[in-house]
Every structure is written in structure tokens, then in C-alpha cells.
Design a protein around this motif. Structure first.
Motif: not given
Length: 519
Positions: A387, A419-420, A423, A428-429, A446-447, A506
Motif C-alpha cells: 500500500v 486506511a492501510i 486498502s 493508495r492512501v 483510502d480505496e 473508499g
């Protein structure tokens, strides 16, 4: 930064007045003002003294004119002139020769215009008036005139004796049995002797008593009105304060749910402000108690799960003989111990956070530099699942807020770690910080799958955790976002969960903090 100055509570109060209830204190203040008005009785004594002095001067002038008139009249017309003068002045006239022998007396000539009254033959009203005169004279310290008595010869009168050797005409103020003033004055009649004037100035006493009665009526009316107004004022102040005090005592005794602290919405004064403040305080206290009870219940619930798992694993260890299966049970115990340790640590921090923030010393913190340092440290430790962490370009001017750096770092560490974890692999954060009016806005995107709209507020509750399916159970305590919100609100900011601006899948968490006033 919070500054502390001199508060109203620092002003010393009158400790003696704090021992007395408000009602008698209000009455005492108003009665003290009435006591000043009652000082008018002292003024009446001065007023009476001026009237007596005026009458003495009048008697002196009259007796001097009488002496001149008697000197110019023939002896045969002397008695008629003395009766006429006695009628005109209202005085009793007596003529003594140089040896003190009485030559003429208007009373013996039939003029009885000066008759002293016997107090024993007067009604109770006059007796009460004399008693009041005596009391007031004693209070004001008025000089007491000598008691008037008849003398057997002229030389027994001090005025007659003094008339021969004094340059000024002598006069004396006496006290009649009914406490009215008697004024005597003497003047020498060349070739005939000394004339003595005696008058009972009863009207002076009557005038003073009338004025005293009027002042008493005014004082009585003013006293009644003042007492009624004082009681009304005390009623409007003391009664609501007592209601508030009783409600506060009931809250203190632990019956907060049954207590309704009166808000007194019709009162716009300080008592109304106090009532509404106490009502709001009791509601906040009730909410805090409810939150504490809910927190305790949640802690109990969250700790039961790992304890139950640990109990099952321990029971299994006593029965299982397979080494592989024993190792699996030991691994479960280690995970549960780590989970318990993480849970207790987070619970301890969450429970102490409010008190610690209230005592924290805020200092200027550059949010942009802090976030850049956090991302650099996280990348140096390595980011799982490839990530990537992206920091959007920062404004040219520093984004400085007042706060505690370590606490704010904890907020953004939690948001970046969340967020990590949400993801996807290779996701990607993005972290962006920008100035908006008088606030700095920090967004962490985040995604991942995002936060459902109906759960965007619930995720900030304690022990609420919407974890990804790929994550092992028990890796998070569910307190991270709750702790983050407590810290942000302790810095006069807000934190919310929002959809991404680009409408892509996200989650986006936004922190808003007040900037330092550059002036």
C-alpha cells in the motif's frame, strides 16, 4: 493556549454574612436604611432647642420692654399696665423691690394666664407622650432642665438676683411637672425694683410632639412597605435558590434520574441563569453517568470474549494429548493474552483521556510537518501489502494549531493505520491538509470498501469496529476512532466520516482544527 486570570471566585467574601440566611440579611439591610430615617427623631431635639432659644430671646426682649414701660408709668397706673402687658404677652408678671419683697403680681390682680398642669390629672395619652419624651431625651442625651418651683421672695429667683449685676438680661428655662418648658426672665425697673416674667411655652412641646407623630407615621408606613418589599425580594430570590439546592442534593444522593432541576425559563436574571446552568450541568452529569455505565458494560462484554476463549483453551489443554493440537491451543492463548493486553491498554487510555486533556499544556503544532514526519516513519517501518502513502502538496504557509503534539499524532496514526488495513493490495492512501477560513482541514482517503452511510457516526462509538474480512479477529479493540474523536474534540475540533470527493470507492475521514490566530 488557555490563560488563567483572576476570577470572580477569587474575590474575598464577608465570612460573617455567610452564616446568615438571605432573608434576614435582606431585611437587615433595609431596616438599617430605616434606622437612618429614624434619625429624624434626633433632628427634632435640635429643632426643639432652636425653638426654645428663640422663645428665650423673645422673653428677654419682652421683659426689657416691660421694664421700660413700667418705669415711664405713674405708680397709680402700674397695676393696670402689668395686667395689660400680661394679657398681650401671655406671661405672668411680678414686681419685686430691691429687698425681694413682692410689690405686684398679675395673678393676685386676677390674671390667671399661666397655670401649670398637674400630670396626675391628665389622660393616658398625655402620659404616654411624656414617657416618649423622656425616652427620646434619654436616647439623644438632651440636657434636663431644673424642675420649676415657686419661690417665697424675689431674691430666691436666680434671674432676679442676676438682673442687678449682669450686663445682659438673665433668663432661665425650667421644666414644668408635665415636662413642658417654663421660661423666666427678669429686668431692672429703675426706681421701682425688678420685674420677673414667667411663661409656660406649652406650644413648643405640642409642636415637637406633632412633628414626632408625623415622622412616626411616615416611618411606620415606610417600614411596612420596606418589609413587604424585602419579603417579596427574598421570596423571589430565596425560594428558587432553595428549590435548586434541594434538586442538587437529590442529584448528589444518586437519584439523578428522578430529579428535574427547575430551569425557571421566565427568569431572565442571575437566578434564572443559575437555574439553567444547574439544569444543563445535571443533564451533562446524567449523560456522563450513562456513558460511564455503557462504557463499563461494553468493557465487560468485550473482555468476556477473550476470557471465554482462554478458559476453553485452558480446559482443552488438560484433556488434549496431541502435541500439534496443544500447540494450536497455546497459540490461541497467546493471541487472547495479546488481545487482552491491547484491550486493557486502549481502555485505560480511553478512560483517562478526558482528564489528561483537561490538564494538557497546549503548544503551537505545525500539522503539515507533523503528518509528513508520521508518513516518513511509517514508510521506513514498511507498509504491508504494498500500500502506498501519498501526501498531497502542502500550503506555503505553515498550518499551526494549538495542541498537544503526542495526542494529535495518535489521531493521525489511527486514521492512517485504519486506511492501510482497509486498502486493497497495492492500494493508495492519500493524506491532504489545507487551509479553510480559520481552520485547517486534514483528509485521509483510502480505496477500500468505504463506510456505509448509516454507520458513519456509529464508527466513532466505543467498541464499534467494521473490520475487513481478511483481517484476523481481535487485532483491534474498536476504540481507535473513539479515542481519535475525544482527542480532536478536546482540541476544539471535529472529525467526521465522509464519502470521497471523486465518488470513487473508499472511505474519507476529515479532521478540522482551529488555526492559531497570527495576530
Amino acid at each position: 493556549m488557555t490563560t488563567f486570570g483572576r476570577d470572580e471566585d477569587d474575590v474575598p467574601d464577608l465570612r460573617w454574612s455567610g452564616r446568615v440566611s438571605l432573608t434576614p440579611r435582606i431585611l437587615a439591610v433595609n431596616i438599617f436604611a430605616l434606622a437612618l430615617l429614624a434619625g429624624g427623631f434626633f433632628y427634632l431635639d435640635s429643632y426643639r432647642s432652636r425653638i426654645v432659644d428663640s422663645r428665650v430671646a423673645q422673653s428677654v426682649s419682652e421683659v426689657r420692654l416691660m421694664a421700660e414701660a413700667l418705669r415711664s408709668v405713674a405708680p397709680g397706673r402700674r397695676d393696670a399696665l402689668m395686667i395689660r402687658l400680661g394679657n398681650d404677652t401671655g406671661a405672668r408678671l411680678r414686681l419685686y423691690d430691691d429687698t425681694g419683697t413682692l410689690l405686684a403680681d398679675t395673678r393676685a390682680l386676677g390674671l390667671r394666664n399661666v397655670v401649670l398642669r398637674d400630670p396626675d390629672k391628665q389622660d393616658w395619652g398625655q402620659g404616654a407622650a411624656r414617657f416618649l419624651d423622656a425616652v427620646i431625651d434619654t436616647v439623644v442625651g438632651a440636657p434636663r432642665a431644673p424642675l420649676y418651683r415657686e419661690r417665697s421672695d424675689g431674691l430666691s429667683w436666680p434671674d432676679v438676683r442676676a438682673a442687678h449685676g449682669a450686663s445682659a438680661l438673665p433668663a432661665t428655662v425650667w421644666r414644668a411637672p408635665d415636662r413642658t418648658p417654663v421660661i423666666t426672665a427678669a429686668a431692672v425697673v429703675p426706681g421701682q425694683g425688678t420685674v420677673l416674667s414667667t411663661s409656660n411655652a406649652r406650644e413648643i412641646t405640642q409642636t415637637v410632639r406633632v412633628e414626632r407623630f408625623r415622622l412616626s407615621v411616615v416611618l411606620l408606613i415606610v417600614s411596612l412597605v420596606s418589609i413587604l418589599l424585602s419579603l417579596f425580594l427574598a421570596r423571589t430570590i430565596v425560594r428558587p435558590l432553595r428549590r435548586l439546592a434541594r434538586a442538587a442534593v437529590r442529584v448528589r444522593l444518586g437519584r439523578a434520574r428522578e430529579v428535574v432541576v427547575p430551569r425557571l425559563p421566565s427568569r431572565r436574571d442571575e437566578v434564572g441563569m443559575l437555574a439553567r446552568a444547574l439544569s444543563d450541568m445535571s443533564l451533562a452529569l446524567r449523560a456522563r453517568i450513562d456513558a460511564t455505565e455503557a462504557f463499563a458494560a461494553d468493557v465487560t462484554h468485550e473482555m468476556k470474549n477473550p476470557l471465554a476463549s482462554m478458559r476453553s483453551a485452558l480446559d482443552g489443554l488438560s484433556l488434549v494429548r496431541d502435541p500439534a493440537l496443544q500447540e494450536r491451543l497455546l497459540a490461541i492463548l497467546r493471541d487472547d493474552v495479546h488481545r487482552m493486553d491491547r484491550l486493557i491498554t486502549d481502555i485505560s487510555e480511553a478512560s483517562r483521556l478526558d482528564a489528561q486533556l483537561s490538564r494538557a499544556k497546549f503548544e503551537p503544532v505545525d500539522i503539515g510537518a507533523m503528518i509528513a514526519g508520521l508518513l516518513l516513519q511509517r514508510e521506513q517501518r514498511g507498509v504491508e501489502r504494498h500500500v502506498s502513502l501519498v501526501l498531497a502538496p502542502l500550503p506555503a504557509d505553515p498550518l499551526v494549531v494549538m495542541g498537544e503534539g503526542a495526542r494529535l499524532e495518535r489521531v493521525f496514526e489511527n486514521l492512517i493505520e485504519n486506511a492501510i488495513s482497509f486498502s486493497p493490495d497495492g492500494g493508495r492512501v492519500t493524506i491532504a491538509a489545507q487551509r479553510r477560513a480559520e481552520r485547517v482541514t486534514i483528509g485521509v482517503e483510502d480505496e477500500g470498501p468505504g463506510v456505509p452511510e448509516d454507520a458513519r457516526e456509529q464508527v466513532f462509538n466505543r467498541f464499534q469496529s467494521l473490520r475487513p474480512e481478511s483481517e484476523a479477529f481481535g487485532k483491534h479493540s474498536g476504540l481507535g476512532l473513539a479515542i481519535a474523536r475525544t482527542i480532536v474534540e478536546g482540541h476544539q475540533g471535529t472529525i467526521t466520516a465522509e464519502p470521497r470527493d471523486d465518488r470513487l470507492p473508499g472511505a474519507r475521514f476529515v479532521v478540522r482544527l482551529p488555526l492559531v490566530d497570527e495576530q
